[in-house]
Design an enzyme around this catalytic site. Sequence first.
Site, PDB file in Angstrom:
ATOM      1  N   ASP A 250      11.509  11.650   0.565  1.00 60.20           N
ATOM      2  CA  ASP A 250      10.197  11.327   0.396  1.00 60.20           C
ATOM      3  C   ASP A 250       9.157  12.492   0.164  1.00 60.20           C
ATOM      4  OD1 ASP A 250       7.625  10.660   1.127  1.00 60.20           O
ATOM      5  OD2 ASP A 250       8.354   8.911   1.829  1.00 60.20           O
TER       6      ASP A 250
ATOM      7  N   ASN B 188      11.115   1.668 -12.147  1.00 66.69           N
ATOM      8  CA  ASN B 188      10.050   0.733 -11.798  1.00 66.69           C
ATOM      9  C   ASN B 188       9.054   0.781 -13.036  1.00 66.69           C
ATOM     10  OD1 ASN B 188       7.966   2.965 -11.270  1.00 66.69           O
ATOM     11  ND2 ASN B 188       9.490   3.621  -9.666  1.00 66.69           N
TER      12      ASN B 188
HETATM   13  O1  PMT Z   1       1.528   4.458 -13.256  1.00 63.70           O
HETATM   14  P1  PMT Z   1       0.464   3.308 -13.388  1.00 63.70           P
HETATM   15  O2  PMT Z   1       1.107   2.461 -14.054  1.00 63.70           O
HETATM   16  O3  PMT Z   1      -0.648   3.961 -13.778  1.00 63.70           O
HETATM   17  O4  PMT Z   1       0.333   2.765 -11.923  1.00 63.70           O
HETATM   18  C1  PMT Z   1       0.072   3.291 -10.831  1.00 63.70           C
HETATM   19  C2  PMT Z   1       0.587   3.020  -9.542  1.00 63.70           C
HETATM   20  C3  PMT Z   1       0.443   1.724  -9.076  1.00 63.70           C
HETATM   21  C4  PMT Z   1       2.059   3.589  -9.595  1.00 63.70           C
HETATM   22  C5  PMT Z   1      -0.213   4.138  -8.390  1.00 63.70           C
HETATM   23  O5  PMT Z   1      -1.831   3.757  -8.511  1.00 63.70           O
HETATM   24  C6  PMT Z   1       0.443   3.762  -6.999  1.00 63.70           C
HETATM   25  O6  PMT Z   1       0.309   3.084  -6.201  1.00 63.70           O
HETATM   26  N1  PMT Z   1       1.304   5.135  -6.883  1.00 63.70           N
HETATM   27  C7  PMT Z   1       2.265   4.791  -5.667  1.00 63.70           C
HETATM   28  C8  PMT Z   1       3.339   4.039  -5.925  1.00 63.70           C
HETATM   29  C9  PMT Z   1       4.438   3.947  -4.661  1.00 63.70           C
HETATM   30  O7  PMT Z   1       5.542   4.607  -5.019  1.00 63.70           O
HETATM   31  O8  PMT Z   1       3.679   3.639  -3.495  1.00 63.70           O
HETATM   32  P2  PMT Z   1       4.779   3.320  -2.173  1.00 63.70           P
HETATM   33  O9  PMT Z   1       3.768   2.699  -1.317  1.00 63.70           O
HETATM   34  O10 PMT Z   1       6.038   3.149  -2.441  1.00 63.70           O
HETATM   35  O11 PMT Z   1       4.554   5.058  -1.626  1.00 63.70           O
HETATM   36  C10 PMT Z   1       3.699   5.629  -0.723  1.00 63.70           C
HETATM   37  C11 PMT Z   1       3.432   7.045  -1.172  1.00 63.70           C
HETATM   38  O12 PMT Z   1       4.790   7.803  -1.086  1.00 63.70           O
HETATM   39  C12 PMT Z   1       3.239   7.170  -2.701  1.00 63.70           C
HETATM   40  O13 PMT Z   1       2.179   8.442  -2.748  1.00 63.70           O
HETATM   41  C13 PMT Z   1       4.572   7.873  -3.427  1.00 63.70           C
HETATM   42  O14 PMT Z   1       4.196   8.524  -4.177  1.00 63.70           O
HETATM   43  C14 PMT Z   1       5.118   8.495  -2.050  1.00 63.70           C
HETATM   44  N2  PMT Z   1       6.520   8.666  -2.130  1.00 63.70           N
HETATM   45  C15 PMT Z   1       7.398   7.462  -2.170  1.00 63.70           C
HETATM   46  C16 PMT Z   1       8.718   7.293  -2.025  1.00 63.70           C
HETATM   47  C17 PMT Z   1       9.389   8.708  -2.235  1.00 63.70           C
HETATM   48  N3  PMT Z   1      10.650   8.605  -2.174  1.00 63.70           N
HETATM   49  N4  PMT Z   1       8.376   9.618  -2.317  1.00 63.70           N
HETATM   50  C18 PMT Z   1       7.192   9.827  -2.311  1.00 63.70           C
HETATM   51  O15 PMT Z   1       6.462  10.674  -2.507  1.00 63.70           O
END
Ligand code: PMT
Length: 409
Positions: free
Chosen positions: A305, A209
Amino acid sequence: MLSGKRILLIVTGGIAAYKTPDLVRRLKERGAAVRCVLTAGGAQFVTPLALGAVSGDKVYQDLFDLTDEQEMGHIQLSRDADLLLVAPASADVMAKMAGGLASDLATTALLATDKPVLIAPAMNVRMWEHAATQANLETLKSRGVGVIGPDDGDMACGEFGPGRMTEPLDIVQAVIDFFSRGRPLAGKHALVTSGPTHEPIDPVRYIANRSSGKQGHAIASALAALGARVTLVTGPVALTDPAGVATVHVETARDMLAACTEALPADIAVCAAAVADWRTADAAPEKMKKDGKALPSLSLAENPDILAALSTGGDKRPALVVGFAAETEKVIDHARAKLAKKGCDWICANDVSPETGTFGGDSNRVHLVTGDGVEDWPQSSKARVAETLAQRIADHFAAAAQSVDQTSE
Ligand code: PMT
């Protein structure tokens, strides 16, 4: 005040270099041991003899000087210091630091160090205000480099404005503040995830991504600046490791979970990584070939996750678990749902629609969603978002400690 502190003073090219013997003298008066590195540019404005006389130590100038390297290798120079202070810091050295160059002894020591770095910029006002210098400044701040000044005033070039090196006594005060400032997260271990994960399709292709790691790395630096011991677990990114942070490099979501589990126990977890939700069920062991027949299809499996695993980690659960929510619509509603589903304490919701430039860009707009409500933070640099979050975390622990004190009274 600075007794026992070892400072490596790096003097780069600029008229303000003539003030550095005074700076050395003032630092030494307060008990610091000062060793100097003088660049070729710096040597145009101050002599090694002057710096050597006031520091009482050899002045290091040449990366390829055999005698210097035998006496004190360039890596050892930064290892032996508690703090690297660059004063004056020219636009040139800031650009080299931001770009990770190691073209002389000063920049090599700066690139090789894992010690804190403070810079006192000094340059012409237009050079200071140039977009390139300001971008370099943001990059350095996001990596945890502390900045002293510059001050406003008349300059040697005849102009007026910001760009004058902060006066030696004020630099000394900033150094004292640095060593004595409240480090509210001292004694806490923070685990931060950052960047994307790469999920292999075959040995040469992968699912990924657009995460650059800028936000997660800035958070790691900001927590370290408040005194936390930080473990940063990062997917593949094109960033240098933040100074003073133990960085573990991983590729896949499963590697990231293993590295996070290995890093426990932690008091704080901040999951800013954009972890791939899916991986290929069976990555091909050899490069897949185009045979002109049927198109290959990918069969996907769900990744673990990491945020949910840390949030439900039983007695190893960090006291404060902070997630991020990357959304493109109904940002707060979806973030609230994630907070409940994953079991974390806080979630930083950010809009990642393409027009926001959040993925990969230098700024972000965060809404902090907690059990108490939603705080809308202004659009700001990722370094500033990180500082706000780190301070919010420090305040949370301070409030928790205070309520324990009151209960036990
Ligand atoms: O890296 P940059 O270019 O600076 O951009 C920053 C960012 C947009 C990546 C950052 O600010 C951000 O939003 N990070 C979370 C990205 C994400 O995967 O969001 P999500 O809504 O899909 O996931 C929710 C949470 O679960 C996040 O804390 C993620 O780290 C976590 N997760 C998700 C899937 C997974 N399999 N394991 C996780 O821990």
